[in-house]
Design an enzyme around this catalytic site. Sequence first.
Site, PDB file in Angstrom:
ATOM      1  N   HIS A  62     -24.637   2.855 -17.543  1.00  0.00           N
ATOM      2  CA  HIS A  62     -25.468   3.560 -18.521  1.00  0.00           C
ATOM      3  C   HIS A  62     -25.857   4.934 -17.987  1.00  0.00           C
ATOM      4  O   HIS A  62     -26.887   5.105 -17.338  1.00  0.00           O
ATOM      5  CB  HIS A  62     -26.724   2.733 -18.807  1.00  0.00           C
ATOM      6  N   HIS A  64     -25.736   9.385 -18.942  1.00  0.00           N
ATOM      7  CA  HIS A  64     -25.548  10.476 -19.908  1.00  0.00           C
ATOM      8  C   HIS A  64     -25.135  11.718 -19.113  1.00  0.00           C
ATOM      9  O   HIS A  64     -25.992  12.413 -18.554  1.00  0.00           O
ATOM     10  CB  HIS A  64     -26.843  10.759 -20.670  1.00  0.00           C
ATOM     11  N   ARG A  66     -23.722  14.410 -20.279  1.00  0.00           N
ATOM     12  CA  ARG A  66     -23.938  15.640 -21.063  1.00  0.00           C
ATOM     13  C   ARG A  66     -22.675  16.468 -21.267  1.00  0.00           C
ATOM     14  O   ARG A  66     -22.773  17.696 -21.450  1.00  0.00           O
ATOM     15  CB  ARG A  66     -25.002  16.519 -20.385  1.00  0.00           C
ATOM     16  N   ASN A  96     -23.786  10.592 -26.779  1.00  0.00           N
ATOM     17  CA  ASN A  96     -24.677  11.547 -27.452  1.00  0.00           C
ATOM     18  C   ASN A  96     -24.652  12.895 -26.748  1.00  0.00           C
ATOM     19  O   ASN A  96     -25.632  13.366 -26.180  1.00  0.00           O
ATOM     20  CB  ASN A  96     -26.101  11.000 -27.543  1.00  0.00           C
ATOM     21  N   HIS A 181     -29.322   0.727 -28.406  1.00  0.00           N
ATOM     22  CA  HIS A 181     -30.694   1.187 -28.172  1.00  0.00           C
ATOM     23  C   HIS A 181     -31.478   0.627 -29.349  1.00  0.00           C
ATOM     24  O   HIS A 181     -31.297   1.072 -30.483  1.00  0.00           O
ATOM     25  CB  HIS A 181     -30.748   2.713 -28.153  1.00  0.00           C
ATOM     26  N   HIS A 235     -31.451  -1.319 -21.821  1.00  0.00           N
ATOM     27  CA  HIS A 235     -32.785  -1.001 -21.290  1.00  0.00           C
ATOM     28  C   HIS A 235     -33.906  -1.854 -21.899  1.00  0.00           C
ATOM     29  O   HIS A 235     -34.866  -1.330 -22.466  1.00  0.00           O
ATOM     30  CB  HIS A 235     -33.113   0.485 -21.386  1.00  0.00           C
ATOM     31  N   ASP A 306     -29.682   4.719 -16.731  1.00  0.00           N
ATOM     32  CA  ASP A 306     -29.938   5.573 -17.900  1.00  0.00           C
ATOM     33  C   ASP A 306     -30.115   7.023 -17.450  1.00  0.00           C
ATOM     34  O   ASP A 306     -30.998   7.736 -17.926  1.00  0.00           O
ATOM     35  CB  ASP A 306     -31.146   5.092 -18.681  1.00  0.00           C
ATOM     36  N   HIS A 310     -32.450  16.543 -17.651  1.00  0.00           N
ATOM     37  CA  HIS A 310     -32.923  17.680 -18.448  1.00  0.00           C
ATOM     38  C   HIS A 310     -33.365  18.772 -17.477  1.00  0.00           C
ATOM     39  O   HIS A 310     -33.731  18.488 -16.330  1.00  0.00           O
ATOM     40  CB  HIS A 310     -34.113  17.281 -19.320  1.00  0.00           C
TER      41      HIS A 310
END
Length: 443
Positions: A62, A64, A66, A96, A181, A235, A306, A310
Amino acid sequence: MSDHYDLLIRNGVCILPWGEAATDIGVRDGRIATLSAPAGASAEAVFDARHLHVLPGLIDPHVHLRDPGDATVESIATGTRAALLGGLTAVFDMPNTSPAITDAERLAWKQDHAERVAWCDIGLYVGATKANAEALASLETARGVCAVKVFAGSSTGDLLVEDDASIARVMRHGRRRIAFHSEDEYRLRARAPLFNRGDPYRCHMEWRDEECAALGTRRIIALARETRRPAHILHVSTAAEYAYLRDCRDIATSEVLVNHLTQIAPEAYDTLGGYAVMNPPIRDRRHYDAAWAAVADGTIDTIGSDHAPHPRAKKELPWPDCAAGLTGVQTLVPVMLDHVNAGRLTLGRMVDLMAAGPARVYGAIGKGRIAAGYDADFTIVDMRRQRTIENDWIASPCGWTPFAGKRVTGWPVATVLRGGIAMRDDAIIGAPRGRLVRFLDTA
């Protein structure tokens, strides 16, 4: 057969499917050739694992990364490099991105890009939307696809699939396990007016409360049974969900995040501010204790990070404007090894959750265990090494971790990918060698 190998791993304590054993592993052509290499065997390379534990290659299912998106925050290249440094041999990347991975053209781009730049092996999620349901049966069998991902809450744009009719429509197209999710979007919207800009960061867990998560999970399980489509609840974070999912083994598997096993509210928000904000939120000690009970009784199937980086500027905005998501791909293994040393779980159970579990839930071929014929992926760890996690160790461009300053016992000292030593003592070795993970029922 000749007793010459490409790689010999000698003198380590190996975590095998049937328990711990001191044995010598021989690798040939990227796969495990033997678990009992003779004393006189030779090899192109020998790794002396004396005083170390040899684990099957650990997987973060899991993340991300980007990509496509903003490479100044994260990318497949930087994120998989961080994974290797953290002792991982494979990651499964969420859809995503910008643009999102929701059709064959975007998936083809990502498949090609990942095979060129990934440092570790990688699986790819495909995002479900209200418009692409009919295409999902084909997309989920594409090369390297680990699962379809449904954002039933906490998403924006086309990737939000919040109503029962649309979720059921997605579930009726295809047959592989779908990852969810499962926060309830309607409860999130209804509760939003109860809070104000500038409220304390701890309000994040009050807004996205236990019922928000539990209601979402109950809805997903009901639809899974109605459509006879297996679900994987990502999660899981609440005591109510853990108790409920124990009776859903016929149709559902579940994941817990390292954060929900490590950080406790409200202290995490008071200490870290926006750097504790994630979805679902970090919760209080009752839910923390329930998470560990679910690990202990076998309710949980996988552990993930997860990893969702950012930039600092977005994490430091007042709540609720601060971005939700934490880094974690590089710190997952050290933090979990520290839990092992603290006696919260055994090393064997950790391997079950971080290697065998992801391979079983997602159907990864040749991954998840040390056994003849499997990919020669290994996470080699020093269970006695003590170290402090610091921001300057983090390879992701965002440059921060919510675990900065945490002292841990247990550290990954080498990552072996298909028989090649890819990381040793914090140094990346060679060029990117990641491949798309092979899955059952895919091309």
